[in-house]
Design a protein around this motif. Structure first.
Motif, mmCIF file in Angstrom:
data_model
loop_
_atom_site.group_PDB
_atom_site.id
_atom_site.type_symbol
_atom_site.label_atom_id
_atom_site.label_comp_id
_atom_site.label_asym_id
_atom_site.label_seq_id
_atom_site.Cartn_x
_atom_site.Cartn_y
_atom_site.Cartn_z
ATOM 1 N N LEU A 135 0.822 -0.977 0.120
ATOM 2 C CA LEU A 135 0.114 0.035 0.017
ATOM 3 C C LEU A 135 0.871 1.230 0.034
ATOM 4 N N ARG A 136 1.811 1.317 0.909
ATOM 5 C CA ARG A 136 2.957 2.352 0.848
ATOM 6 C C ARG A 136 3.354 2.767 -0.644
ATOM 7 N N ASP A 137 3.844 1.455 -1.242
ATOM 8 C CA ASP A 137 4.117 1.799 -2.435
ATOM 9 C C ASP A 137 3.572 2.316 -3.678
ATOM 10 N N ARG A 138 2.342 1.898 -3.466
ATOM 11 C CA ARG A 138 1.282 2.497 -4.586
ATOM 12 C C ARG A 138 0.919 3.994 -4.195
ATOM 13 N N LEU A 139 1.086 4.271 -2.793
ATOM 14 C CA LEU A 139 0.712 5.758 -2.559
ATOM 15 C C LEU A 139 2.043 6.587 -2.749
ATOM 16 N N PHE A 140 3.134 6.182 -2.343
ATOM 17 C CA PHE A 140 4.306 7.258 -2.403
ATOM 18 C C PHE A 140 5.298 6.761 -3.387
ATOM 19 N N ARG A 141 5.260 5.556 -4.100
ATOM 20 C CA ARG A 141 6.136 5.354 -5.226
ATOM 21 C C ARG A 141 7.635 5.497 -4.986
ATOM 22 N N PRO A 142 8.370 4.863 -3.791
ATOM 23 C CA PRO A 142 9.617 4.916 -3.459
ATOM 24 C C PRO A 142 10.479 4.727 -4.759
ATOM 25 N N ARG A 143 11.421 5.431 -4.840
ATOM 26 C CA ARG A 143 12.596 5.139 -5.850
ATOM 27 C C ARG A 143 13.519 3.982 -5.473
ATOM 28 N N PHE A 144 13.756 3.479 -4.388
ATOM 29 C CA PHE A 144 14.466 2.634 -4.177
ATOM 30 C C PHE A 144 14.502 2.246 -2.638
ATOM 31 N N PRO A 145 14.672 0.582 -2.404
ATOM 32 C CA PRO A 145 13.985 -0.389 -2.990
ATOM 33 C C PRO A 145 12.605 -0.543 -2.487
ATOM 34 N N ARG A 146 11.770 -1.283 -3.154
ATOM 35 C CA ARG A 146 10.355 -1.279 -2.853
ATOM 36 C C ARG A 146 10.068 -2.600 -1.833
ATOM 37 N N ASP A 147 11.014 -3.228 -1.483
ATOM 38 C CA ASP A 147 10.838 -4.387 -0.644
ATOM 39 C C ASP A 147 12.003 -3.988 0.825
ATOM 40 N N GLY A 148 11.062 -4.930 1.704
ATOM 41 C CA GLY A 148 12.156 -4.690 2.939
ATOM 42 C C GLY A 148 13.350 -5.574 2.550
ATOM 43 N N THR A 149 14.423 -5.433 3.081
ATOM 44 C CA THR A 149 15.774 -6.232 2.930
ATOM 45 C C THR A 149 16.007 -6.766 4.219
ATOM 46 N N ALA A 150 16.852 -7.735 4.067
ATOM 47 C CA ALA A 150 17.702 -8.229 5.291
ATOM 48 C C ALA A 150 18.859 -8.914 4.279
ATOM 49 N N SER A 151 20.076 -8.483 4.947
ATOM 50 C CA SER A 151 21.439 -9.005 4.160
ATOM 51 C C SER A 151 22.197 -9.989 5.309
ATOM 52 N N TYR A 152 22.908 -10.910 4.873
ATOM 53 C CA TYR A 152 23.584 -11.672 5.409
ATOM 54 C C TYR A 152 24.930 -12.159 4.792
ATOM 55 N N LEU A 153 25.812 -12.572 5.591
ATOM 56 C CA LEU A 153 27.155 -13.526 5.146
ATOM 57 C C LEU A 153 26.929 -14.826 5.876
ATOM 58 N N TRP A 154 27.018 -15.928 4.841
ATOM 59 C CA TRP A 154 27.099 -17.207 5.415
ATOM 60 C C TRP A 154 28.538 -17.651 5.513
ATOM 61 N N ASP A 155 29.138 -17.868 6.728
ATOM 62 C CA ASP A 155 30.637 -18.103 6.971
ATOM 63 C C ASP A 155 30.697 -19.877 7.334
ATOM 64 N N PRO A 156 31.687 -20.432 6.788
ATOM 65 C CA PRO A 156 31.583 -21.951 7.265
ATOM 66 C C PRO A 156 31.899 -22.030 8.489
ATOM 67 N N ALA A 157 32.542 -21.350 9.506
ATOM 68 C CA ALA A 157 32.560 -21.463 10.664
ATOM 69 C C ALA A 157 31.722 -21.003 11.375
ATOM 70 N N ARG A 158 30.960 -19.929 11.147
ATOM 71 C CA ARG A 158 29.825 -19.169 11.953
ATOM 72 C C ARG A 158 28.547 -19.431 11.734
ATOM 73 N N GLY A 159 28.373 -19.800 10.422
ATOM 74 C CA GLY A 159 27.067 -19.844 9.962
ATOM 75 C C GLY A 159 26.671 -18.587 9.391
ATOM 76 N N ARG A 160 25.042 -18.237 9.664
ATOM 77 C CA ARG A 160 24.544 -17.144 9.057
ATOM 78 C C ARG A 160 24.778 -15.744 9.855
ATOM 79 N N ILE A 161 25.410 -14.807 9.422
ATOM 80 C CA ILE A 161 25.525 -13.532 9.973
ATOM 81 C C ILE A 161 24.861 -12.598 9.520
ATOM 82 N N SER A 162 24.130 -11.713 10.484
ATOM 83 C CA SER A 162 23.393 -10.516 9.960
ATOM 84 C C SER A 162 24.406 -9.347 9.682
ATOM 85 N N LEU A 163 24.280 -8.572 8.425
ATOM 86 C CA LEU A 163 25.193 -7.371 7.865
ATOM 87 C C LEU A 163 24.505 -6.313 8.209
ATOM 88 N N ASP A 164 22.983 -6.189 8.484
ATOM 89 C CA ASP A 164 22.428 -4.857 8.537
ATOM 90 C C ASP A 164 22.917 -4.130 9.761
#
Length: 209
Positions: A135-164
């Motif tokens: 709904l927000r995207d239709r009303l305000f048409r943001p330029r970047f990006p249109r989705d919520g995001t979550a970024s990660y590094l997967w490391d062989p020794a430590r597994g999934r690590i949040s980068l945000d």
């Protein structure tokens, strides 16, 4: 129709085809000259059969789990991708180049694996949608990006690590690439809606803190 080519300084442009002669979509190339490709077949079925084009002998990748989309290959011939049908959520995959595949971590349904380095570290961004965001995207048409995001590094020794948490003062961080030293480059959105390039350099003892 799409055609794949490889260029080098000695032979120039050379069209790439799968070992059976069919046209293909190149996905990734490593320093050894191995090229990961998906072949085009008729009738068109996605994902199509996967092949490794190798200067020492190309071969089909027959052991890939069903509904897997591959995205990157490193110098050790390890490959990564996302298996779409592994359960309620897609799953991050790592193949060792010898036909053995591991399911590493569940992913959001809009996961996007971007890069595998020679340490078998994987950097990726997941995208999430909600009715409120639509709904927000239709009303305000943001330029970047249109989705919520979550970024990660997967490391062989430590597994999934949040980068945000390491991108202070910014949000909507999108992974673009990862090098063999573990440095990650991406783009992020600031509070005023503008975008910035971001470089994250690894300090392993601070991961998760």
């Amino acid at each position: 129709s799409l055609r794949a080519f490889l260029w080098d300084g000695e032979t120039g442009m050379r069209e790439l085809t799968a070992p059976d002669g069919s046209r293909c979509d190149p996905v990734s190339i490593n320093d050894a000259g191995q090229i990961l490709v998906m072949a085009f077949k008729k009738p068109r079925v996605l994902p199509g059969p996967w092949f490794l084009l190798d200067p020492n002998g190309s071969r089909p990748l027959d052991t890939i789990p069903p509904d897997a989309w591959l995205t990157s290959i490193n110098t050790g011939s390890c490959m990564i991708g996302v298996e779409r049908a592994s359960g309620p959520l897609p799953c991050l995959l790592l193949g060792d180049g010898q036909g053995t595949w591991r399911r590493l971590s569940p992913m959001n349904s809009h996961g996007n694996v971007t890069r595998l380095n020679d340490r078998n570290q994987i950097a990726f961004t997941e995208f999430t949608r909600s009715r409120w965001k639509d709904l927000r995207d239709r009303l305000f048409r943001p330029r970047f990006p249109r989705d919520g995001t979550a970024s990660y590094l997967w490391d062989p020794a430590r597994g999934r690590i949040s980068l945000d948490r390491y991108v202070r003062g910014m949000d909507q961080f999108l992974v673009v690439d990862l090098n063999n030293e573990g440095c990650i480059v991406g783009i992020a959105e600031t509070e005023d809606g503008s975008t910035r390039s971001v470089l994250l350099e690894p300090i392993p003892e601070r991961w998760g803190k």
